[in-house]
Design a protein around this motif. Structure first.
Motif, PDB file in Angstrom:
ATOM      1  N   LYS A 250       3.302   6.905  -0.613  1.00 32.71           N
ATOM      2  CA  LYS A 250       2.443   7.182   0.533  1.00 32.71           C
ATOM      3  C   LYS A 250       0.976   7.373   0.142  1.00 32.71           C
ATOM      4  O   LYS A 250       0.101   7.338   1.002  1.00 32.71           O
ATOM      5  N   LEU A 251       0.714   7.617  -1.121  1.00 32.68           N
ATOM      6  CA  LEU A 251      -0.643   7.888  -1.573  1.00 32.68           C
ATOM      7  C   LEU A 251      -1.180   6.697  -2.355  1.00 32.68           C
ATOM      8  O   LEU A 251      -0.458   5.747  -2.657  1.00 32.68           O
ATOM      9  N   GLY A 252      -2.422   6.773  -2.715  1.00 30.78           N
ATOM     10  CA  GLY A 252      -3.029   5.699  -3.487  1.00 30.78           C
ATOM     11  C   GLY A 252      -3.882   6.250  -4.609  1.00 30.78           C
ATOM     12  O   GLY A 252      -4.098   7.467  -4.730  1.00 30.78           O
ATOM     13  N   LEU A 293      13.191  15.237   3.745  1.00 28.48           N
ATOM     14  CA  LEU A 293      11.747  15.426   3.646  1.00 28.48           C
ATOM     15  C   LEU A 293      11.168  15.574   5.048  1.00 28.48           C
ATOM     16  O   LEU A 293      11.734  15.049   6.012  1.00 28.48           O
ATOM     17  N   PRO A 294      10.043  16.255   5.177  1.00 31.68           N
ATOM     18  CA  PRO A 294       9.463  16.445   6.522  1.00 31.68           C
ATOM     19  C   PRO A 294       8.878  15.150   7.058  1.00 31.68           C
ATOM     20  O   PRO A 294       8.537  14.236   6.291  1.00 31.68           O
ATOM     21  N   PRO A 295       8.722  15.043   8.353  1.00 35.58           N
ATOM     22  CA  PRO A 295       8.072  13.853   8.921  1.00 35.58           C
ATOM     23  C   PRO A 295       6.564  13.892   8.671  1.00 35.58           C
ATOM     24  O   PRO A 295       6.014  14.911   8.245  1.00 35.58           O
ATOM     25  N   GLY A 296       5.922  12.773   8.927  1.00 34.00           N
ATOM     26  CA  GLY A 296       4.472  12.718   8.830  1.00 34.00           C
ATOM     27  C   GLY A 296       3.937  12.506   7.440  1.00 34.00           C
ATOM     28  O   GLY A 296       2.785  12.857   7.155  1.00 34.00           O
ATOM     29  N   LEU A 297       4.738  11.931   6.537  1.00 32.47           N
ATOM     30  CA  LEU A 297       4.294  11.761   5.158  1.00 32.47           C
ATOM     31  C   LEU A 297       3.182  10.733   5.010  1.00 32.47           C
ATOM     32  O   LEU A 297       2.569  10.639   3.936  1.00 32.47           O
ATOM     33  N   ASP A 298       2.922   9.943   6.059  1.00 28.83           N
ATOM     34  CA  ASP A 298       1.783   9.033   5.983  1.00 28.83           C
ATOM     35  C   ASP A 298       0.460   9.786   5.982  1.00 28.83           C
ATOM     36  O   ASP A 298      -0.570   9.233   5.573  1.00 28.83           O
ATOM     37  N   ASP A 299       0.487  11.032   6.413  1.00 29.88           N
ATOM     38  CA  ASP A 299      -0.698  11.886   6.356  1.00 29.88           C
ATOM     39  C   ASP A 299      -0.818  12.440   4.940  1.00 29.88           C
ATOM     40  O   ASP A 299       0.089  13.133   4.463  1.00 29.88           O
ATOM     41  N   PRO A 300      -1.913  12.159   4.230  1.00 24.91           N
ATOM     42  CA  PRO A 300      -2.055  12.656   2.856  1.00 24.91           C
ATOM     43  C   PRO A 300      -1.911  14.171   2.741  1.00 24.91           C
ATOM     44  O   PRO A 300      -1.406  14.671   1.727  1.00 24.91           O
ATOM     45  N   ALA A 301      -2.348  14.897   3.763  1.00 25.21           N
ATOM     46  CA  ALA A 301      -2.217  16.348   3.712  1.00 25.21           C
ATOM     47  C   ALA A 301      -0.750  16.769   3.693  1.00 25.21           C
ATOM     48  O   ALA A 301      -0.354  17.706   2.979  1.00 25.21           O
TER      49      ALA A 301
END
Length: 371
Positions: A250-252, A293-301
């Motif tokens: 999900k990160l870069g 895992l929690p939802p919303g992992l596309d959010d870097p935070a």
């Protein structure tokens, strides 16, 4: 008329009566002396000799109070903000450490070797940020050694947490001063730890001496730990490895590289502990194919929050098992606690006074004061 001669019964010996009379006289004399304000000479009270547990506890508490005093005194000189922020934590955390450790024991007996009068004692130099940094490193190393060897398991867990907090504070203070982080050595364990190369070490973090034989994944477990304990370590590392693999996707950039490297290290640690437990390849191997895992992992935070969370969970597991492992064989666990705490900090975790002890996370910090 005189009575006929008869054998007379043996009379009681007078000696016991004399001894009884002597006792009465002695007691009476003692009472009279007491009434006159006199008493028999008695030896002076003796300072109790502390055992190994009390020595470790007292030493860690005394060091904490010394760190707090130095940090408070230095804060009074209004140092630059980056340094002041760390010093405020040094003072607050150290006061909490001393409180949880029970403070310094005072028997109330007079000092058999009176110290020099204040006029004769040389003035101690005022603390500087550099001397506080050196004290943090020294006291962290002392606490690590005590956490490894103290016979009391729960105290070993607390002292190990204190040592980890001091190590983190030393790294932060060194960074604020623009200095290299001090090397704080974890005691050599009786068993060989798996790789400590978990990737992404922050340059401001005090380095930990690598454990000999780090590539030997089949090294035995610390004495005192059972299969359930080893399964807990296996599961914590495996879950962290899975979560960081997802986070990496999900990160870069550098964060993706860091997550990938750390995930691989966690998988290696999980295999090491599974081998030590004998669960590898068995039906009761605790590792799972996937973890929630929690939802919303596309959010870097959210993604970095997951990374912090799994690293903190690994730290908690290592800290918990410090209370179960035998004295002298806790080096692996202390290293694991320090490494996981450092990795959580790399992912943005807030500094805490008691790493690996979430039950103390709600402890209120002492009110900051420059005086």
């Amino acid at each position: 008329m005189s009575a006929p001669n008869r054998p007379t019964a043996a009379r009681p010996r007078p000696a016991p009566l004399r001894r009884a009379g002597a006792v009465v006289v002695a007691v009476t004399a003692a009472a009279l002396l007491a009434g006159c304000g006199l008493r028999m000479e008695t030896p002076p009270p003796v300072e109790p000799s502390p055992d190994a547990v009390e020595q470790a506890r007292g030493r860690t508490a005394e060091d904490a109070l010394g760190l707090a005093d130095d940090a408070r005194e230095l804060l009074a000189s209004a140092p630059a903000e980056p340094v002041a922020a760390v010093l405020a934590d040094v003072a607050a955390f150290s006061e909490l450490h001393a409180e949880q450790l029970g403070g310094v024991y005072d028997s109330g007996l007079p000092d058999p070797t009176p110290s020099a009068s204040p006029t004769d004692a040389p003035d101690e130099p005022a603390p500087t940020a550099e001397t506080v940094l050196a004290a943090l490193a020294e006291d962290a190393a002392t606490a690590l050694a005590d956490a490894d060897t103290v016979p009391d398991g729960p105290l070993a867990r607390l002292v190990g947490s204190v040592a980890t907090a001091r190590t983190d504070l030393a790294g932060r203070l060194a960074a604020a001063l623009g200095l290299p982080a001090p090397e704080i050595t974890v005691p050599a364990p009786t068993t060989e730890d798996a790789s400590t190369d978990d990737g992404g070490e922050a340059p401001s973090t005090p380095s930990v001496a690598p454990t000999p034989g780090a590539d030997d994944a089949s090294a035995g477990a610390p004495a005192g730990l059972d299969r359930t304990d080893l399964d807990a370590l296996t599961l914590a590392h495996d879950e962290a490895g899975y979560a960081l693999e997802v986070v990496a996707a999900k990160l870069g950039g550098d964060q993706r590289t860091l997550a990938q490297q750390t995930a691989a290290a966690h998988r290696d640690h999980a295999e090491r502990w599974a081998l030590a437990a004998g669960s590898t390849g068995q039906l009761d191997d605790p590792r799972r194919a996937a973890y929630a895992l929690p939802p919303g992992l596309d959010d870097p935070a959210v993604a970095t929050g997951v990374a912090r969370g799994v690293e903190s969970a690994v730290a908690d597991t290592y800290a918990t098992l410090l209370a179960s492992a035998d004295a002298g064989g806790r080096g692996d666990l202390l290293t694991g606690l320090a490494d996981a705490t450092r990795r959580a900090r790399v992912w943005g975790a807030t500094p805490v006074a008691f790493p690996g002890m979430p039950e103390l996370a709600a402890e209120p910090l002492p009110t900051p004061s420059a005086g």
